[in-house]
Enzyme design. Structure first.
Site, PDB file in Angstrom:
ATOM      1  N   HIS A  24       0.822  -1.205   0.000  1.00 30.19           N
ATOM      2  CA  HIS A  24       0.000   0.000   0.000  1.00 30.19           C
ATOM      3  C   HIS A  24       0.860   1.262   0.000  1.00 30.19           C
ATOM      4  O   HIS A  24       2.084   1.197  -0.069  1.00 30.19           O
ATOM      5  CB  HIS A  24      -1.001  -0.024   1.156  1.00 30.19           C
ATOM      6  CG  HIS A  24      -0.357  -0.161   2.496  1.00 30.19           C
ATOM      7  ND1 HIS A  24       0.391   0.841   3.063  1.00 30.19           N
ATOM      8  CD2 HIS A  24      -0.333  -1.192   3.379  1.00 30.19           C
ATOM      9  CE1 HIS A  24       0.824   0.445   4.241  1.00 30.19           C
ATOM     10  NE2 HIS A  24       0.430  -0.784   4.458  1.00 30.19           N
ATOM     11  N   HIS A  27       3.960   1.566   2.284  1.00 33.85           N
ATOM     12  CA  HIS A  27       5.165   0.880   1.804  1.00 33.85           C
ATOM     13  C   HIS A  27       5.836   1.693   0.705  1.00 33.85           C
ATOM     14  O   HIS A  27       7.065   1.799   0.658  1.00 33.85           O
ATOM     15  CB  HIS A  27       4.827  -0.500   1.238  1.00 33.85           C
ATOM     16  CG  HIS A  27       4.187  -1.418   2.224  1.00 33.85           C
ATOM     17  ND1 HIS A  27       3.127  -2.219   1.902  1.00 33.85           N
ATOM     18  CD2 HIS A  27       4.447  -1.653   3.527  1.00 33.85           C
ATOM     19  CE1 HIS A  27       2.774  -2.910   2.960  1.00 33.85           C
ATOM     20  NE2 HIS A  27       3.553  -2.583   3.955  1.00 33.85           N
ATOM     21  N   CYS A 133      -0.693 -10.782  20.856  1.00 36.32           N
ATOM     22  CA  CYS A 133      -1.505 -10.364  19.708  1.00 36.32           C
ATOM     23  C   CYS A 133      -0.850 -10.893  18.440  1.00 36.32           C
ATOM     24  O   CYS A 133       0.286 -10.525  18.124  1.00 36.32           O
ATOM     25  CB  CYS A 133      -1.619  -8.840  19.628  1.00 36.32           C
ATOM     26  SG  CYS A 133      -2.445  -8.304  18.106  1.00 36.32           S
ATOM     27  N   CYS A 136       0.054  -8.160  15.857  1.00 33.61           N
ATOM     28  CA  CYS A 136       1.323  -7.459  16.110  1.00 33.61           C
ATOM     29  C   CYS A 136       2.493  -8.420  16.144  1.00 33.61           C
ATOM     30  O   CYS A 136       3.636  -7.982  16.090  1.00 33.61           O
ATOM     31  CB  CYS A 136       1.329  -6.793  17.487  1.00 33.61           C
ATOM     32  SG  CYS A 136       0.122  -5.524  17.759  1.00 33.61           S
ATOM     33  N   CYS A 150      -6.244  -5.104  21.675  1.00 40.02           N
ATOM     34  CA  CYS A 150      -5.005  -4.531  21.141  1.00 40.02           C
ATOM     35  C   CYS A 150      -5.333  -3.174  20.522  1.00 40.02           C
ATOM     36  O   CYS A 150      -6.215  -3.086  19.667  1.00 40.02           O
ATOM     37  CB  CYS A 150      -4.398  -5.451  20.083  1.00 40.02           C
ATOM     38  SG  CYS A 150      -3.110  -4.617  19.120  1.00 40.02           S
ATOM     39  N   HIS A 153      -4.943  -3.269  16.660  1.00 38.61           N
ATOM     40  CA  HIS A 153      -5.738  -4.181  15.841  1.00 38.61           C
ATOM     41  C   HIS A 153      -7.201  -4.263  16.254  1.00 38.61           C
ATOM     42  O   HIS A 153      -8.022  -4.804  15.517  1.00 38.61           O
ATOM     43  CB  HIS A 153      -5.123  -5.587  15.848  1.00 38.61           C
ATOM     44  CG  HIS A 153      -3.802  -5.604  15.124  1.00 38.61           C
ATOM     45  ND1 HIS A 153      -2.604  -5.406  15.762  1.00 38.61           N
ATOM     46  CD2 HIS A 153      -3.530  -5.737  13.805  1.00 38.61           C
ATOM     47  CE1 HIS A 153      -1.630  -5.433  14.869  1.00 38.61           C
ATOM     48  NE2 HIS A 153      -2.162  -5.619  13.673  1.00 38.61           N
ATOM     49  N   LYS A 312      -7.105   8.292   9.346  1.00 33.49           N
ATOM     50  CA  LYS A 312      -6.311   7.126   8.998  1.00 33.49           C
ATOM     51  C   LYS A 312      -6.966   6.429   7.803  1.00 33.49           C
ATOM     52  O   LYS A 312      -8.188   6.319   7.748  1.00 33.49           O
ATOM     53  CB  LYS A 312      -6.298   6.191  10.219  1.00 33.49           C
ATOM     54  CG  LYS A 312      -5.221   5.127  10.166  1.00 33.49           C
ATOM     55  CD  LYS A 312      -5.226   4.315  11.462  1.00 33.49           C
ATOM     56  CE  LYS A 312      -4.486   3.005  11.204  1.00 33.49           C
ATOM     57  NZ  LYS A 312      -4.390   2.162  12.384  1.00 33.49           N
ATOM     58  N   LYS A 315     -10.244   0.832   4.486  1.00 32.66           N
ATOM     59  CA  LYS A 315     -11.192   0.427   3.455  1.00 32.66           C
ATOM     60  C   LYS A 315     -12.599   0.834   3.828  1.00 32.66           C
ATOM     61  O   LYS A 315     -13.382   1.256   2.978  1.00 32.66           O
ATOM     62  CB  LYS A 315     -11.121  -1.089   3.240  1.00 32.66           C
ATOM     63  CG  LYS A 315      -9.956  -1.453   2.333  1.00 32.66           C
ATOM     64  CD  LYS A 315     -10.106  -2.870   1.781  1.00 32.66           C
ATOM     65  CE  LYS A 315      -8.903  -3.230   0.929  1.00 32.66           C
ATOM     66  NZ  LYS A 315      -8.188  -4.412   1.400  1.00 32.66           N
TER      67      LYS A 315
HETATM   68 ZN   LIG Z   1      -2.084  -6.062  17.734  1.00 35.48          ZN
END
Ligand SMILES: [Zn+2]
Length: 499
Positions: A24, A27, A133, A136, A150, A153, A312, A315
């Protein structure tokens, strides 16, 4: 103490990316910025090496491969091929793409470091009881979680109780504090350095360094214990040296890349990372290197995240910017320019299609593109001959070279790019005020002199723009040398599509 200006070598890494799907915009950003710094080092005459790669040993990969009904290695090979295509389309030229599934080069390096930590007495067996997690690939304490989830996430971490090998990170608390505080590893920006220092002040604990092995492919097994695999971060971070040939393979080579770029006081070693992985790089990694008696990196450069419309990207919000789509609209070079000029390197940046296009139009289409045309046209029609042999003796060259050298110390890529475009604008303004096109009718020699001077300035500026626009600058130089106008505009104007 080595001073950074002595460094004739420059080594830069991006994080190795987690290959779960299409790469994405984040990167694309990290690899372009890494590429620009590597190009800048080359322009300064340094020997430079730039690596990126894929973190392929994660537990999550199996799930991704299963979803596509693919064999895990086929899945990873496909992802590696896709990443290569994207990097090519970004005009990013790295020297090495590390894959952590590489059993010839990467795995032996991981095992070598593990054995060093063990010989030091820094690995011990224990029981881990707590949260983990998978998103992570990280162990979590109660205070890391927000309402039991988390924070990164939004998922409930697994509660696990298992035998683990631990790494005595706590042994290195004072040393790491000293290293960060005194800039032996200099962290940019300062606010991130302070964040690390305050984290260390809360006290470092030992870190769980293995997970029970359940037959997953590609896991690096703990030496001498086939029931445990090495913790993914204890594996991934090693890519920064395995990518240089560290380990049983690399050390047989007398002038291995590892000795040139890592095990060398005259090499500036830079990790470019996102803020979410700062602790792994500023604490765990130095602790591992200290334990293994290996050299430390010099800089950790922490870039921000990209937002779109102040939020942020996600989608579900529908504000995801696809790098491939942007390349189709405005071209790779314009995307590179936007990242260098408009995304604040140390802060969160804003990216929307409208912003990219309006910047493209003003800085590239009207800016660099138009100026190139105007200058070449005057050079041809007034028959101006320009001698570029001694441009490196000019004050402007020295000033811009000074900027380049500073930018490889403070990493302020925004200031670097911005000041080059200011110099371009100064030429534009000069054309307006000195009006060589009018002067030519009265005093052609004087007009030629003015254009020659402008051409020399222009040539000098684009020399320093090359790290940012590696494909455009050689094109412009060719047009100047061949004394011919570009047949099509370098940066054709793009209309903003209103939604
Ligand atoms: Zn996480």
């Amino acid at each position: 103490m080595q001073s950074q200006s002595d460094n004739e070598k420059f080594y830069i890494t991006t994080p190795i990316f987690y290959p779960n799907g299409e790469l994405h915009i984040g990167h694309a950003y990290a690899s372009i910025v890494g590429d620009i710094f590597a190009n800048m080092a080359k322009l300064q005459g340094k020997k430079s090496y730039f690596i990126t790669g894929a973190d392929e040993n994660s537990l999550k990969i199996q799930k991704n491969a299963d979803e596509l009904n693919m064999n895990i290695m086929d899945f990873l090979d496909l992802q590696a091929k896709n990443s290569q295509l994207l990097f090519d389309s970004l005009n990013v030229s790295f020297d090495e793409y590390v894959r952590t599934t590489n059993k010839e080069r990467h795995h032996p390096a991981v095992i070598e470091v593990w054995n060093k930590l063990k010989d030091k007495g820094d690995i011990y067996e224990g029981y881990y009881e707590g949260y983990y997690c998978v998103g992570c690939e990280g162990f979590k304490t109660e205070k890391d979680l927000i309402e039991g989830l988390c924070p990164d996430h939004g998922t409930k971490p697994d509660f696990i109780k298992e035998k683990n090998y631990f790494f005595k990170q706590s042994n290195y608390t004072d040393k790491i504090k000293d290293i960060i505080k005194n800039d032996i590893i200099k962290i940019y920006p300062e606010s991130r350095k302070n964040e690390v220092l305050s984290f260390i002040d809360q006290g470092l604990t030992d870190t769980s360094f293995s997970r029970p092995y359940r037959g997953q492919e590609n896991v690096v097994l703990v030496p001498g214990d086939n029931e445990h695999g090495i913790y993914v971060w204890g594996d991934a971070l090693i890519s920064y040296i395995s990518g240089l040939g560290y380990g049983p393979v690399g050390k047989d080579l007398p002038e291995s890349l590892y000795n040139i770029f890592w095990n060398n006081n005259h090499s500036q070693k830079v990790h470019l990372i996102g803020k979410e992985i700062l602790k792994f790089h500023a604490i765990l990694w130095p602790a591992m290197l200290l334990s293994a008696d290996l050299p430390l990196p010099n800089n950790i450069v922490v870039h921000g995240l990209m937002q779109s419309g102040g939020r942020k990207m996600s989608k579900s919000v529908g504000n995801v910017i696809d790098p491939k789509e942007m390349i189709r609209k405005i071209g790779t070079e314009a995307l590179r320019f936007y990242f260098a000029n408009n995304i604040p390197i140390f802060d969160d940046g804003e990216i929307t299609e409208d912003l990219i296009i309006s910047n493209y139009n003003s800085y590239l289409s009207n800016g660099l593109g138009n100026l190139t045309n105007r200058l070449i046209k005057m050079m041809i029609s007034y028959d101006v001959s320009v001698n570029f042999d001694n441009i490196d003796k000019t004050d402007l060259y020295k000033k811009l070279e000074g900027n380049l050298i500073n930018t490889l110390k403070d990493f302020d890529i925004n200031n670097y790019t911005n000041s080059l475009w200011k110099e371009l604008s100064a030429i534009d303004l000069d054309i307006q005020t000195r009006e060589p096109f009018k002067l030519f009718k009265i005093n052609p020699d004087e007009a030629r002199k003015i254009v020659e001077d402008m051409m020399i300035r222009f040539f000098t500026i684009i020399h320093f723009i090359q790290p940012v626009l590696p494909k455009t600058v050689p094109k412009i130089i060719k047009h100047i040398e061949n004394r011919e106008m570009p047949e099509t505009p370098l940066f054709p104007k793009v209309e903003i599509e209103s939604n």
